[in-house]
Design a protein around this motif. Sequence first.
Motif, PDB file in Angstrom:
ATOM      1  N   GLU A  94      33.735   3.729 -18.230  1.00 62.35           N
ATOM      2  CA  GLU A  94      33.494   4.866 -19.106  1.00 62.35           C
ATOM      3  C   GLU A  94      32.001   5.202 -19.034  1.00 62.35           C
ATOM      4  O   GLU A  94      31.168   4.293 -18.909  1.00 62.35           O
ATOM      5  CB  GLU A  94      33.867   4.518 -20.550  1.00 62.35           C
ATOM      6  CG  GLU A  94      35.369   4.348 -20.769  1.00 62.35           C
ATOM      7  CD  GLU A  94      36.133   5.637 -20.564  1.00 62.35           C
ATOM      8  OE1 GLU A  94      35.627   6.704 -20.954  1.00 62.35           O
ATOM      9  OE2 GLU A  94      37.247   5.575 -20.014  1.00 62.35           O
ATOM     10  N   PRO A  95      31.645   6.482 -19.126  1.00 63.17           N
ATOM     11  CA  PRO A  95      30.219   6.844 -19.145  1.00 63.17           C
ATOM     12  C   PRO A  95      29.495   6.134 -20.292  1.00 63.17           C
ATOM     13  O   PRO A  95      30.047   5.967 -21.377  1.00 63.17           O
ATOM     14  CB  PRO A  95      30.240   8.358 -19.360  1.00 63.17           C
ATOM     15  CG  PRO A  95      31.562   8.794 -18.808  1.00 63.17           C
ATOM     16  CD  PRO A  95      32.513   7.663 -19.144  1.00 63.17           C
ATOM     17  N   GLY A  96      28.270   5.703 -19.999  1.00 64.55           N
ATOM     18  CA  GLY A  96      27.466   4.995 -20.999  1.00 64.55           C
ATOM     19  C   GLY A  96      27.688   3.495 -21.014  1.00 64.55           C
ATOM     20  O   GLY A  96      27.107   2.791 -21.832  1.00 64.55           O
ATOM     21  N   ASN A  97      28.531   2.997 -20.099  1.00 65.41           N
ATOM     22  CA  ASN A  97      28.813   1.567 -20.042  1.00 65.41           C
ATOM     23  C   ASN A  97      28.295   0.970 -18.743  1.00 65.41           C
ATOM     24  O   ASN A  97      27.977   1.686 -17.801  1.00 65.41           O
ATOM     25  CB  ASN A  97      30.320   1.312 -20.160  1.00 65.41           C
ATOM     26  CG  ASN A  97      30.862   1.675 -21.527  1.00 65.41           C
ATOM     27  OD1 ASN A  97      30.115   1.856 -22.481  1.00 65.41           O
ATOM     28  ND2 ASN A  97      32.172   1.779 -21.631  1.00 65.41           N
ATOM     29  N   SER A  98      28.227  -0.343 -18.717  1.00 68.23           N
ATOM     30  CA  SER A  98      27.824  -1.046 -17.508  1.00 68.23           C
ATOM     31  C   SER A  98      28.912  -2.052 -17.162  1.00 68.23           C
ATOM     32  O   SER A  98      29.845  -2.265 -17.933  1.00 68.23           O
ATOM     33  CB  SER A  98      26.469  -1.730 -17.706  1.00 68.23           C
ATOM     34  OG  SER A  98      26.529  -2.612 -18.805  1.00 68.23           O
ATOM     35  N   ALA A  99      28.781  -2.665 -15.989  1.00 67.99           N
ATOM     36  CA  ALA A  99      29.795  -3.617 -15.551  1.00 67.99           C
ATOM     37  C   ALA A  99      29.199  -4.665 -14.635  1.00 67.99           C
ATOM     38  O   ALA A  99      28.183  -4.431 -13.978  1.00 67.99           O
ATOM     39  CB  ALA A  99      30.930  -2.896 -14.822  1.00 67.99           C
ATOM     40  N   ALA A 100      29.868  -5.801 -14.612  1.00 67.93           N
ATOM     41  CA  ALA A 100      29.618  -6.832 -13.614  1.00 67.93           C
ATOM     42  C   ALA A 100      30.822  -6.816 -12.677  1.00 67.93           C
ATOM     43  O   ALA A 100      31.969  -6.727 -13.137  1.00 67.93           O
ATOM     44  CB  ALA A 100      29.485  -8.196 -14.266  1.00 67.93           C
ATOM     45  N   VAL A 101      30.561  -6.863 -11.387  1.00 65.89           N
ATOM     46  CA  VAL A 101      31.617  -6.957 -10.385  1.00 65.89           C
ATOM     47  C   VAL A 101      31.442  -8.330  -9.743  1.00 65.89           C
ATOM     48  O   VAL A 101      30.401  -8.611  -9.154  1.00 65.89           O
ATOM     49  CB  VAL A 101      31.515  -5.835  -9.330  1.00 65.89           C
ATOM     50  CG1 VAL A 101      32.654  -5.939  -8.328  1.00 65.89           C
ATOM     51  CG2 VAL A 101      31.493  -4.460 -10.007  1.00 65.89           C
ATOM     52  N   LEU A 102      32.459  -9.156  -9.889  1.00 68.71           N
ATOM     53  CA  LEU A 102      32.381 -10.545  -9.471  1.00 68.71           C
ATOM     54  C   LEU A 102      33.500 -10.852  -8.487  1.00 68.71           C
ATOM     55  O   LEU A 102      34.666 -10.570  -8.766  1.00 68.71           O
ATOM     56  CB  LEU A 102      32.515 -11.443 -10.712  1.00 68.71           C
ATOM     57  CG  LEU A 102      32.566 -12.940 -10.519  1.00 68.71           C
ATOM     58  CD1 LEU A 102      31.244 -13.459  -9.959  1.00 68.71           C
ATOM     59  CD2 LEU A 102      32.877 -13.626 -11.844  1.00 68.71           C
ATOM     60  N   VAL A 103      33.142 -11.384  -7.323  1.00 69.15           N
ATOM     61  CA  VAL A 103      34.108 -11.884  -6.351  1.00 69.15           C
ATOM     62  C   VAL A 103      33.847 -13.374  -6.249  1.00 69.15           C
ATOM     63  O   VAL A 103      32.715 -13.804  -6.031  1.00 69.15           O
ATOM     64  CB  VAL A 103      33.938 -11.211  -4.967  1.00 69.15           C
ATOM     65  CG1 VAL A 103      34.936 -11.793  -3.960  1.00 69.15           C
ATOM     66  CG2 VAL A 103      34.104  -9.702  -5.075  1.00 69.15           C
TER      67      VAL A 103
END
Length: 153
Positions: A94-103
């Motif tokens: 969603e706009p205004g959010n951040s994320a971690a992408v983990l493999v």
Amino acid sequence: MESVEEMGPVDYLVIEFPGNRMTGEAFPLLVDLADRRVVRILDLAFLRKDADGSVTALEVRDLGDDAAELTVFEGASSGLLDEGDLAEAGNALEPGNSAAVLVYENLWAAPLAGALRRSGAQLVASGRIPVQALLASLDAVDETPPPGGTAAA
């Protein structure tokens, strides 16, 4: 890295942080899992989706003091994640959010996976049951009357 035949299953997660609020509470737990060789971090990337929908890759140092423990994973990149993967992860935000992408590789399962491969077995399906779905199923079971009886009040 050892032979692919001896690797454990590899999973990925895209974890969204509403309002770009990463408290850092889970970061030491991830470090602990890696230190105890339960998992091996193959890729770890961070993204931010701005209000206009643009997605920006972030460095660990951009995350502030709450992410200081993650510097051990700085530069973790096996090459499995590419720009297309990160763009797709950004689309899920969603706009205004951040994320971690983990493999990550599930090292705990590597001996079993290797033995199964050596015996000629193949994984033909895999999945994950979200906690919310599990709770809903348990609630439904609790509400179902037993055969010949009535549901508990």
